[in-house]
Write a protein that holds these residues in place. Sequence first.
Motif, PDB file in Angstrom:
ATOM      1  N   PHE A 211      -9.668   4.899 -15.293  1.00  0.00           N
ATOM      2  CA  PHE A 211      -9.528   6.231 -14.550  1.00  0.00           C
ATOM      3  C   PHE A 211      -9.030   7.525 -14.959  1.00  0.00           C
ATOM      4  O   PHE A 211      -7.991   7.383 -15.579  1.00  0.00           O
ATOM      5  CB  PHE A 211      -9.012   5.867 -13.185  1.00  0.00           C
ATOM      6  N   GLU A 212      -9.786   8.395 -15.002  1.00  0.00           N
ATOM      7  CA  GLU A 212      -8.848   9.896 -15.271  1.00  0.00           C
ATOM      8  C   GLU A 212      -8.226  10.678 -14.133  1.00  0.00           C
ATOM      9  O   GLU A 212      -7.311  11.204 -14.492  1.00  0.00           O
ATOM     10  CB  GLU A 212     -10.162  10.790 -15.919  1.00  0.00           C
ATOM     11  N   SER A 213      -8.372  10.115 -13.013  1.00  0.00           N
ATOM     12  CA  SER A 213      -7.584  10.873 -11.816  1.00  0.00           C
ATOM     13  C   SER A 213      -6.923   9.412 -11.124  1.00  0.00           C
ATOM     14  O   SER A 213      -7.495   8.396 -10.850  1.00  0.00           O
ATOM     15  CB  SER A 213      -8.806  11.162 -10.779  1.00  0.00           C
ATOM     16  N   LEU A 214      -5.608   9.868 -11.012  1.00  0.00           N
ATOM     17  CA  LEU A 214      -4.497   8.815 -10.233  1.00  0.00           C
ATOM     18  C   LEU A 214      -5.152   8.692  -8.948  1.00  0.00           C
ATOM     19  O   LEU A 214      -4.980   7.667  -8.342  1.00  0.00           O
ATOM     20  CB  LEU A 214      -3.172   9.613 -10.370  1.00  0.00           C
ATOM     21  N   ALA A 215      -5.659   9.952  -8.070  1.00  0.00           N
ATOM     22  CA  ALA A 215      -5.851   9.739  -6.789  1.00  0.00           C
ATOM     23  C   ALA A 215      -7.054   8.803  -6.590  1.00  0.00           C
ATOM     24  O   ALA A 215      -7.055   7.935  -5.738  1.00  0.00           O
ATOM     25  CB  ALA A 215      -6.257  11.071  -6.426  1.00  0.00           C
ATOM     26  N   ALA A 216      -8.176   8.857  -7.677  1.00  0.00           N
ATOM     27  CA  ALA A 216      -9.310   8.187  -7.665  1.00  0.00           C
ATOM     28  C   ALA A 216      -8.980   6.685  -7.732  1.00  0.00           C
ATOM     29  O   ALA A 216      -9.370   5.658  -6.998  1.00  0.00           O
ATOM     30  CB  ALA A 216     -10.342   8.461  -8.590  1.00  0.00           C
ATOM     31  N   PHE A 217      -7.981   6.337  -8.765  1.00  0.00           N
ATOM     32  CA  PHE A 217      -7.758   5.099  -8.866  1.00  0.00           C
ATOM     33  C   PHE A 217      -6.781   4.308  -7.748  1.00  0.00           C
ATOM     34  O   PHE A 217      -7.159   3.342  -7.574  1.00  0.00           O
ATOM     35  CB  PHE A 217      -6.584   4.910 -10.136  1.00  0.00           C
ATOM     36  N   THR A 218      -5.893   5.069  -7.137  1.00  0.00           N
ATOM     37  CA  THR A 218      -5.183   4.775  -5.911  1.00  0.00           C
ATOM     38  C   THR A 218      -6.277   4.377  -4.799  1.00  0.00           C
ATOM     39  O   THR A 218      -6.037   3.359  -4.154  1.00  0.00           O
ATOM     40  CB  THR A 218      -4.241   5.836  -5.416  1.00  0.00           C
ATOM     41  N   HIS A 219      -7.060   5.191  -4.699  1.00  0.00           N
ATOM     42  CA  HIS A 219      -8.209   5.030  -3.467  1.00  0.00           C
ATOM     43  C   HIS A 219      -9.134   3.879  -3.723  1.00  0.00           C
ATOM     44  O   HIS A 219      -9.129   3.046  -2.845  1.00  0.00           O
ATOM     45  CB  HIS A 219      -9.120   6.160  -3.406  1.00  0.00           C
ATOM     46  N   ALA A 220      -9.443   3.599  -4.947  1.00  0.00           N
ATOM     47  CA  ALA A 220     -10.224   2.349  -5.405  1.00  0.00           C
ATOM     48  C   ALA A 220      -9.419   1.376  -5.343  1.00  0.00           C
ATOM     49  O   ALA A 220      -9.636  -0.036  -5.145  1.00  0.00           O
ATOM     50  CB  ALA A 220     -10.773   2.652  -6.557  1.00  0.00           C
ATOM     51  N   PHE A 221      -8.274   1.078  -5.548  1.00  0.00           N
ATOM     52  CA  PHE A 221      -7.277   0.073  -5.876  1.00  0.00           C
ATOM     53  C   PHE A 221      -7.043  -0.515  -4.384  1.00  0.00           C
ATOM     54  O   PHE A 221      -6.858  -1.680  -3.882  1.00  0.00           O
ATOM     55  CB  PHE A 221      -6.109   0.069  -6.564  1.00  0.00           C
ATOM     56  N   HIS A 222      -6.736   0.316  -3.417  1.00  0.00           N
ATOM     57  CA  HIS A 222      -6.260   0.343  -1.855  1.00  0.00           C
ATOM     58  C   HIS A 222      -7.691  -0.321  -1.492  1.00  0.00           C
ATOM     59  O   HIS A 222      -7.555  -1.498  -0.664  1.00  0.00           O
ATOM     60  CB  HIS A 222      -5.861   1.642  -1.326  1.00  0.00           C
ATOM     61  N   ALA A 223      -8.716   0.027  -1.603  1.00  0.00           N
ATOM     62  CA  ALA A 223     -10.027  -0.548  -1.222  1.00  0.00           C
ATOM     63  C   ALA A 223     -10.163  -2.057  -1.545  1.00  0.00           C
ATOM     64  O   ALA A 223     -10.634  -2.695  -0.547  1.00  0.00           O
ATOM     65  CB  ALA A 223     -11.090   0.578  -1.292  1.00  0.00           C
ATOM     66  N   PHE A 224      -9.902  -2.142  -2.756  1.00  0.00           N
ATOM     67  CA  PHE A 224     -10.265  -3.398  -3.321  1.00  0.00           C
ATOM     68  C   PHE A 224      -9.214  -4.463  -2.947  1.00  0.00           C
ATOM     69  O   PHE A 224      -9.360  -5.558  -2.501  1.00  0.00           O
ATOM     70  CB  PHE A 224     -10.030  -3.267  -4.734  1.00  0.00           C
ATOM     71  N   SER A 225      -7.749  -4.054  -2.907  1.00  0.00           N
ATOM     72  CA  SER A 225      -6.880  -5.010  -2.621  1.00  0.00           C
ATOM     73  C   SER A 225      -6.064  -5.004  -1.286  1.00  0.00           C
ATOM     74  O   SER A 225      -5.201  -5.867  -0.845  1.00  0.00           O
ATOM     75  CB  SER A 225      -5.774  -4.953  -3.578  1.00  0.00           C
ATOM     76  N   GLY A 226      -6.099  -3.783  -0.625  1.00  0.00           N
ATOM     77  CA  GLY A 226      -5.826  -3.471   0.572  1.00  0.00           C
ATOM     78  C   GLY A 226      -4.048  -3.065   0.359  1.00  0.00           C
ATOM     79  O   GLY A 226      -3.488  -2.959   1.474  1.00  0.00           O
ATOM     80  N   GLU A 227      -3.693  -2.585  -0.684  1.00  0.00           N
ATOM     81  CA  GLU A 227      -2.180  -2.103  -0.937  1.00  0.00           C
ATOM     82  C   GLU A 227      -2.634  -0.827  -1.952  1.00  0.00           C
ATOM     83  O   GLU A 227      -3.491  -1.001  -2.907  1.00  0.00           O
ATOM     84  CB  GLU A 227      -1.536  -3.035  -1.316  1.00  0.00           C
ATOM     85  N   ARG A 228      -1.600   0.063  -1.926  1.00  0.00           N
ATOM     86  CA  ARG A 228      -1.464   0.844  -3.179  1.00  0.00           C
ATOM     87  C   ARG A 228      -0.964   0.382  -4.276  1.00  0.00           C
ATOM     88  O   ARG A 228      -0.280  -0.524  -4.158  1.00  0.00           O
ATOM     89  CB  ARG A 228      -0.830   2.050  -2.566  1.00  0.00           C
ATOM     90  N   PRO A 229      -1.433   0.997  -5.333  1.00  0.00           N
ATOM     91  CA  PRO A 229      -0.940   0.454  -6.490  1.00  0.00           C
ATOM     92  C   PRO A 229       0.548   0.177  -6.634  1.00  0.00           C
ATOM     93  O   PRO A 229       1.102  -0.899  -6.995  1.00  0.00           O
ATOM     94  CB  PRO A 229      -1.365   1.209  -7.639  1.00  0.00           C
ATOM     95  N   ARG A 230       1.288   1.054  -6.137  1.00  0.00           N
ATOM     96  CA  ARG A 230       2.869   1.442  -6.209  1.00  0.00           C
ATOM     97  C   ARG A 230       3.293   0.044  -5.307  1.00  0.00           C
ATOM     98  O   ARG A 230       4.384  -0.611  -5.742  1.00  0.00           O
ATOM     99  CB  ARG A 230       3.348   2.404  -5.630  1.00  0.00           C
ATOM    100  N   ASP A 231       2.763   0.026  -4.111  1.00  0.00           N
ATOM    101  CA  ASP A 231       3.328  -1.115  -3.326  1.00  0.00           C
ATOM    102  C   ASP A 231       2.799  -2.518  -3.920  1.00  0.00           C
ATOM    103  O   ASP A 231       3.819  -3.279  -3.711  1.00  0.00           O
ATOM    104  CB  ASP A 231       2.569  -0.901  -1.914  1.00  0.00           C
ATOM    105  N   PHE A 232       1.781  -2.500  -4.633  1.00  0.00           N
ATOM    106  CA  PHE A 232       1.433  -3.959  -5.121  1.00  0.00           C
ATOM    107  C   PHE A 232       2.406  -4.204  -6.315  1.00  0.00           C
ATOM    108  O   PHE A 232       2.979  -5.401  -6.277  1.00  0.00           O
ATOM    109  CB  PHE A 232       0.072  -3.747  -5.798  1.00  0.00           C
ATOM    110  N   ARG A 233       2.684  -3.252  -7.217  1.00  0.00           N
ATOM    111  CA  ARG A 233       3.547  -3.463  -8.170  1.00  0.00           C
ATOM    112  C   ARG A 233       4.912  -4.031  -7.620  1.00  0.00           C
ATOM    113  O   ARG A 233       5.527  -5.044  -8.090  1.00  0.00           O
ATOM    114  CB  ARG A 233       3.803  -2.221  -9.041  1.00  0.00           C
ATOM    115  N   GLN A 234       5.402  -3.442  -6.569  1.00  0.00           N
ATOM    116  CA  GLN A 234       6.752  -3.575  -6.074  1.00  0.00           C
ATOM    117  C   GLN A 234       6.781  -5.071  -5.280  1.00  0.00           C
ATOM    118  O   GLN A 234       7.729  -6.095  -5.602  1.00  0.00           O
ATOM    119  CB  GLN A 234       7.376  -2.501  -5.202  1.00  0.00           C
ATOM    120  N   ARG A 235       5.717  -5.407  -4.785  1.00  0.00           N
ATOM    121  CA  ARG A 235       5.596  -6.475  -4.061  1.00  0.00           C
ATOM    122  C   ARG A 235       5.517  -7.924  -4.960  1.00  0.00           C
ATOM    123  O   ARG A 235       6.328  -8.680  -4.813  1.00  0.00           O
ATOM    124  CB  ARG A 235       4.453  -6.638  -3.112  1.00  0.00           C
TER     125      ARG A 235
END
Length: 279
Positions: free
Chosen positions: A234-258
């Motif tokens: 991913f070249e765009s952090l926003a695009a990655f965050t959107h895709a990750f949230h749609a896939f997992s139900g969490e933002r990448p930062r929240d997933f990492r912390q959890r």
Amino acid sequence: MPRPLVDVDASAASSFCLADEMPPLATGWHAHRRHQLLYAAQGALHLEVDRAQWLLPPQRAAWLRGGTPHRVRSNHPVRLCTVYLEPSLVPMPPQEECCVFLLPPLAREMLVYSARWGPERAPDDAVAESFFQTLAHLLAEWSSQGQRWRLPRARTPELEKAMAYTLAHLEGPLSFEGAARAAGLSGRTLARRFDAEAQTTWRRFLHDARMLRAMELLAQNGARVTQTAHDVGFESLAAFTHAFHAFSGERPRDFRQRVAHGTALPAPPLRPTRPKRAD
């Protein structure tokens, strides 16, 4: 040093743990009579069963039903901690041949502690029997939060080559045409293979593989969300965050912390299922 290969089905003990530090490995297809809890305390495993495959970083374990053919590989050294349980000890065996779930902190501690009882342990060790019975009962609760994050598995050598090529190039520019060339197929034929064998498209396979790879990277100590986004194409952090949230139900930062705290994850959002075609 790794211990010699052990015939786990030959052990007289009802249940035990096989712990070892292994170099990069690739097993052939095999199955065990006992139920198996596959866990890597360090390193990441790639697990395959008949129709699916998973990435298993240290925060995840696989609960394999006894008799399930599977194979495992790792591109880097791993520290395994695998428990084998006599079927009669397990009140609720996995409904599917394999269930992958996030390990709560208690589970990790119990798995590490179970390494004191290897396949050579005395069959009449009352403490060991009680421990593994407790572990078997808890597994029903832990695996009830099994994750649906998986990838389909190829059933022909050509599609397997296309999938392997895709998985090896998640971090950079990747084209469907390149995957077709790696498989020695035309684009049209490869598209048909994905549809017939994997019930998905190459683009969906690529997207899901990138999300699973991102989960693996985010589970590592010191992981950074921006670097992870780049590492999975991913070249765009926003695009990655959107895709990750749609896939997992969490933002990448929240997933990492959890994951760092070993707490359970919310169930990923359901996707529409494709209707089965009539034969």
